[in-house]
Structure formats: C-alpha cells, structure tokens
Motif scaffolding. Structure first.
Motif, PDB file in Angstrom:
ATOM      1  N   GLY A  87       0.785  -1.228   0.000  1.00 24.87           N
ATOM      2  CA  GLY A  87       0.000   0.000   0.000  1.00 24.87           C
ATOM      3  C   GLY A  87       0.817   1.277   0.000  1.00 24.87           C
ATOM      4  N   ARG A  90      -0.160   3.588  -2.949  1.00 21.58           N
ATOM      5  CA  ARG A  90      -1.466   4.208  -2.687  1.00 21.58           C
ATOM      6  C   ARG A  90      -1.339   5.333  -1.668  1.00 21.58           C
ATOM      7  NH1 ARG A  90      -6.459   3.674  -3.834  1.00 21.58           N
ATOM      8  NH2 ARG A  90      -6.104   1.723  -4.936  1.00 21.58           N
ATOM      9  N   GLU A  94      -2.270   9.107  -2.554  1.00 21.77           N
ATOM     10  CA  GLU A  94      -3.284   9.860  -1.814  1.00 21.77           C
ATOM     11  C   GLU A  94      -2.697  11.144  -1.241  1.00 21.77           C
ATOM     12  OE1 GLU A  94      -4.600   6.857   0.930  1.00 21.77           O
ATOM     13  OE2 GLU A  94      -6.065   6.043  -0.506  1.00 21.77           O
ATOM     14  N   LEU A 123      -3.694   1.678 -10.130  1.00 23.02           N
ATOM     15  CA  LEU A 123      -3.706   2.519  -8.935  1.00 23.02           C
ATOM     16  C   LEU A 123      -4.185   3.917  -9.277  1.00 23.02           C
ATOM     17  CD1 LEU A 123      -3.088   3.284  -6.021  1.00 23.02           C
ATOM     18  CD2 LEU A 123      -0.684   3.577  -6.686  1.00 23.02           C
ATOM     19  N   LEU A 127      -7.661   6.055  -8.134  1.00 20.18           N
ATOM     20  CA  LEU A 127      -7.641   7.355  -7.466  1.00 20.18           C
ATOM     21  C   LEU A 127      -8.335   8.438  -8.303  1.00 20.18           C
ATOM     22  CD1 LEU A 127      -4.046   7.368  -5.918  1.00 20.18           C
ATOM     23  CD2 LEU A 127      -6.227   7.040  -4.735  1.00 20.18           C
TER      24      LEU A 127
END
Length: 158
Positions: A87, A90, A94, A123, A127
């Motif tokens: 992760g 990610r 973010e 990914l 998003l």
C-alpha cells in the motif's frame, strides 16, 4: 525528503531505473545527478514514506509546467521492491492528490505512465485519474520493447 534521506532512496531509485520498465532516466547517472533530477524545488516538494526508519518509497510533486501551465501539477513515484504490495504507492498517491488540492492546483497530469506498468495504471485509475492519450511506442521497455506512454489526468475541481 531531507538530505539524509537520499542515501536511503538512491539504492531503490537506481534499481528501478536500471530495470528499464518504468522510467526513461539515463542509466549512467551518478547519485548526485539522480538526486538533482528526482528532487523538486519549491513550489514543489519531494517526500519519502518510511516505516520504522526504513524508507519504503518516495514521491516528487509540483507544477507540471512553469508560468501559464503552473496551475496543473504533476508527480512521480518510486516504491522500494521490498515494500511493494504493502500500500505504499497508494499512500503516496493519496498524499500527492491531497497536497495538490491544498496547494490550489486545478488538476494533476502524469505525462508518461508506461502502459505496461499495469499496477501503476490501475492505482492511478482507482484514485480517479483517466487516460487522456497515448504516445505510441514512446518508451523502450527492456522486457516488452517499444510500448506506449499514457498521459493521465485528474480534475481536482470536479
């Protein structure tokens, strides 16, 4: 990212570039040349994600173009092979999206996502990024030969 972080980023940065699948940086860069290419000066910034003192990944972000194009941001990401699947990408993604919003950017544009980098494409799409174009055969992948580079876009005003 601090000066002290670069020696912990450099090994995986070099490994990723030398793998020949995701970045078009020259293969013969010194550590200092690579750091100069990777680190973004203000108004941009470069960050690392670390866990228990180990740097797991890094992202660089800021305006995609100067002057009249500076309202659109861009970013690049690298995740250590030891940290993949945890992760990290990610979390960095973010953070980058939130940072661009906080800084007042209207959008984020990724100029060159290698189309065979399926994990990254998935990914970014998760998003909210969408592919707005493909530059055919613009990247010479070590494994796949000539492949396209995707231009991806996220509207931060939507």
């Amino acid at each position: 990212m601090t000066e002290a972080d670069w020696p912990r980023v450099w090994p995986f940065w070099r490994e990723i570039v030398e793998a020949g699948e995701t970045y078009a940086y020259p293969l013969d860069l010194t550590s200092e040349q690579a750091r100069a290419l990777w680190t973004m000066a203000p108004p941009g910034q470069t960050v690392v994600l670390e866990d228990d003192g180990e740097v797991l990944g890094s992202a660089t972000m800021g305006p995609n173009r100067p002057g009249r194009g500076a309202h659109v941001g861009t970013a690049s990401f690298m995740v250590s092979a030891k940290a993949r699947g945890r992760g990290v990408g990610r979390r960095l993604g973010e953070f980058v999206v939130a940072w661009h919003r906080e800084q007042g950017f209207r959008a984020i544009q990724f100029n060159a996502v290698v189309e065979t980098n399926h994990a990254a494409v998935a990914l970014w799409q998760s998003l909210g990024f969408r592919v707005v174009g493909t530059v055919p055969e613009a990247f010479d992948s070590r494994e796949h030969g000539l492949v396209g580079l995707l231009v991806m876009h996220l509207d931060l005003m939507a």
